[in-house]
Design a protein around this motif. Sequence first.
Motif, PDB file in Angstrom:
ATOM      1  N   VAL A  77      -1.131  -5.234  -0.082  1.00 21.97           N
ATOM      2  CA  VAL A  77       0.444  -4.434  -0.567  1.00 21.97           C
ATOM      3  C   VAL A  77       1.288  -3.634  -0.332  1.00 21.97           C
ATOM      4  CG1 VAL A  77       1.509  -4.463  -2.903  1.00 21.97           C
ATOM      5  CG2 VAL A  77      -0.299  -5.268  -2.606  1.00 21.97           C
ATOM      6  N   PHE A  78       2.467  -3.915   0.367  1.00 28.82           N
ATOM      7  CA  PHE A  78       2.776  -2.873   1.143  1.00 28.82           C
ATOM      8  C   PHE A  78       4.410  -3.238   1.089  1.00 28.82           C
ATOM      9  CE2 PHE A  78       1.752  -6.343   4.060  1.00 28.82           C
ATOM     10  CZ  PHE A  78       2.406  -6.526   4.668  1.00 28.82           C
ATOM     11  N   GLY A  79       5.616  -2.015   1.618  1.00 31.66           N
ATOM     12  CA  GLY A  79       7.046  -1.779   0.900  1.00 31.66           C
ATOM     13  C   GLY A  79       7.203  -0.441   1.284  1.00 31.66           C
ATOM     14  N   LYS A  80       8.485  -0.607   1.055  1.00 27.61           N
ATOM     15  CA  LYS A  80       9.382   0.817   0.779  1.00 27.61           C
ATOM     16  C   LYS A  80       8.211   1.759   0.029  1.00 27.61           C
ATOM     17  CE  LYS A  80      13.316  -0.859   0.557  1.00 27.61           C
ATOM     18  NZ  LYS A  80      13.091  -2.313   1.346  1.00 27.61           N
ATOM     19  N   PRO A  81       9.254   3.364  -0.345  1.00 26.07           N
ATOM     20  CA  PRO A  81       8.498   4.064  -1.320  1.00 26.07           C
ATOM     21  C   PRO A  81       9.231   2.999  -2.884  1.00 26.07           C
ATOM     22  CG  PRO A  81       9.289   5.412   0.392  1.00 26.07           C
ATOM     23  CD  PRO A  81       8.916   3.997   0.324  1.00 26.07           C
ATOM     24  N   GLY A  82       9.430   3.312  -3.750  1.00 26.81           N
ATOM     25  CA  GLY A  82      10.256   2.791  -4.555  1.00 26.81           C
ATOM     26  C   GLY A  82      10.277   1.341  -5.110  1.00 26.81           C
ATOM     27  N   SER A  83       8.998   0.977  -3.962  1.00 25.34           N
ATOM     28  CA  SER A  83       9.302  -0.590  -4.133  1.00 25.34           C
ATOM     29  C   SER A  83       8.797  -1.402  -5.304  1.00 25.34           C
ATOM     30  CB  SER A  83       8.862  -1.890  -2.747  1.00 25.34           C
ATOM     31  OG  SER A  83       7.202  -1.260  -2.873  1.00 25.34           O
ATOM     32  N   GLY A  84       7.641  -1.708  -6.367  1.00 24.54           N
ATOM     33  CA  GLY A  84       6.706  -1.568  -7.001  1.00 24.54           C
ATOM     34  C   GLY A  84       5.798  -1.976  -6.917  1.00 24.54           C
ATOM     35  N   LYS A  85       5.433  -1.449  -6.110  1.00 24.23           N
ATOM     36  CA  LYS A  85       3.602  -1.969  -5.341  1.00 24.23           C
ATOM     37  C   LYS A  85       2.509  -1.073  -6.319  1.00 24.23           C
ATOM     38  CE  LYS A  85       4.215   1.168  -1.685  1.00 24.23           C
ATOM     39  NZ  LYS A  85       5.793   1.820  -1.886  1.00 24.23           N
ATOM     40  N   SER A  86       3.409  -0.168  -7.097  1.00 21.64           N
ATOM     41  CA  SER A  86       2.168   0.545  -7.560  1.00 21.64           C
ATOM     42  C   SER A  86       1.494  -0.393  -8.818  1.00 21.64           C
ATOM     43  CB  SER A  86       1.836   1.758  -7.945  1.00 21.64           C
ATOM     44  OG  SER A  86       1.446   2.600  -7.312  1.00 21.64           O
ATOM     45  N   THR A  87       2.955  -0.877  -9.726  1.00 23.56           N
ATOM     46  CA  THR A  87       2.634  -1.819 -10.450  1.00 23.56           C
ATOM     47  C   THR A  87       2.179  -3.422 -10.468  1.00 23.56           C
ATOM     48  OG1 THR A  87       4.431  -0.441 -11.518  1.00 23.56           O
ATOM     49  CG2 THR A  87       4.829  -2.675 -12.495  1.00 23.56           C
ATOM     50  N   LEU A  88       2.896  -3.755  -9.447  1.00 21.18           N
ATOM     51  CA  LEU A  88       2.295  -5.020  -8.655  1.00 21.18           C
ATOM     52  C   LEU A  88       0.732  -5.187  -8.784  1.00 21.18           C
ATOM     53  CD1 LEU A  88       2.689  -8.183  -8.191  1.00 21.18           C
ATOM     54  CD2 LEU A  88       3.640  -7.368  -6.141  1.00 21.18           C
ATOM     55  N   SER A  89       0.295  -3.713  -7.644  1.00 20.74           N
ATOM     56  CA  SER A  89      -0.966  -3.943  -7.450  1.00 20.74           C
ATOM     57  C   SER A  89      -1.852  -3.613  -8.883  1.00 20.74           C
ATOM     58  CB  SER A  89      -1.673  -2.709  -5.718  1.00 20.74           C
ATOM     59  OG  SER A  89      -0.929  -2.903  -5.435  1.00 20.74           O
ATOM     60  N   ARG A  90      -1.793  -2.702  -9.993  1.00 21.31           N
ATOM     61  CA  ARG A  90      -1.896  -2.980 -10.843  1.00 21.31           C
ATOM     62  C   ARG A  90      -2.408  -3.960 -11.427  1.00 21.31           C
ATOM     63  NH1 ARG A  90       1.192   0.519 -13.282  1.00 21.31           N
ATOM     64  NH2 ARG A  90       2.069  -1.155 -14.279  1.00 21.31           N
ATOM     65  N   ASP A  91      -0.995  -4.762 -12.017  1.00 20.24           N
ATOM     66  CA  ASP A  91      -1.113  -5.849 -12.407  1.00 20.24           C
ATOM     67  C   ASP A  91      -2.154  -7.368 -11.937  1.00 20.24           C
ATOM     68  OD1 ASP A  91       0.607  -4.606 -14.576  1.00 20.24           O
ATOM     69  OD2 ASP A  91       1.851  -5.971 -13.482  1.00 20.24           O
ATOM     70  N   LEU A  92      -1.871  -7.433 -10.446  1.00 24.03           N
ATOM     71  CA  LEU A  92      -2.770  -8.078  -9.855  1.00 24.03           C
ATOM     72  C   LEU A  92      -4.282  -7.431  -9.665  1.00 24.03           C
ATOM     73  CD1 LEU A  92      -1.043  -8.027  -6.474  1.00 24.03           C
ATOM     74  CD2 LEU A  92      -1.123 -10.488  -7.568  1.00 24.03           C
ATOM     75  N   ALA A  93      -4.654  -6.006 -10.168  1.00 26.91           N
ATOM     76  CA  ALA A  93      -5.792  -5.818 -10.412  1.00 26.91           C
ATOM     77  C   ALA A  93      -6.422  -6.075 -11.650  1.00 26.91           C
ATOM     78  CB  ALA A  93      -6.160  -4.819 -10.318  1.00 26.91           C
TER      79      ALA A  93
END
Length: 170
Positions: A6-22
């Motif tokens: 999961v990748f993209g610009k800072p502040g793009s929601g990577k951490s939230t999406l990754s946590r939800d995927l996990a």
Amino acid sequence: MKKIAVFGKPGSGKSTLSRDLASATGIQLHQLDSILYKKNGEQIDRKAFVEAHENILSSARWIIDGLGPMALFNKRLEAADTLIYIDLPYVTSYWFVTKRLLKGLVEKPEGWPDGSSIVKGTLQSYQTLRRCPEFWNKNFMQKLNNVSLHKSVYIIQTTSELNGFVHAHI
């Protein structure tokens, strides 16, 4: 979906999406910022980071959230079976970085490295966002197309796509 980058610009929601995927898949999440920084907020040495990254890539299932050094990012793109590029408009990313700062003044954002300053990290995110067009551009999209021949590739371009991704794909 066993090895997800999961990748993209800072502040793009990577951490939230990754946590939800996990949470939805049971696959272990590895947030690069949490690996890259010590408890006091200092970066670990490059050799230790490379070793940690290699150990993750060699495991059977993983979600990796973040960019990190380019050589390792490229290895991750090759090793992953699923690529999720969050490409929200810049104004949205700036707003998400600002929102994270405001919330972070009250409590540490989830996934934020222990001991790291939210103010310093926010300033770094703003600086990175200013430089992002040098990287997240047509050349990157071509590279993504070239590496994606035998992978699942998702490009998220709106907050509604971001918010509904796990429900739509898991």
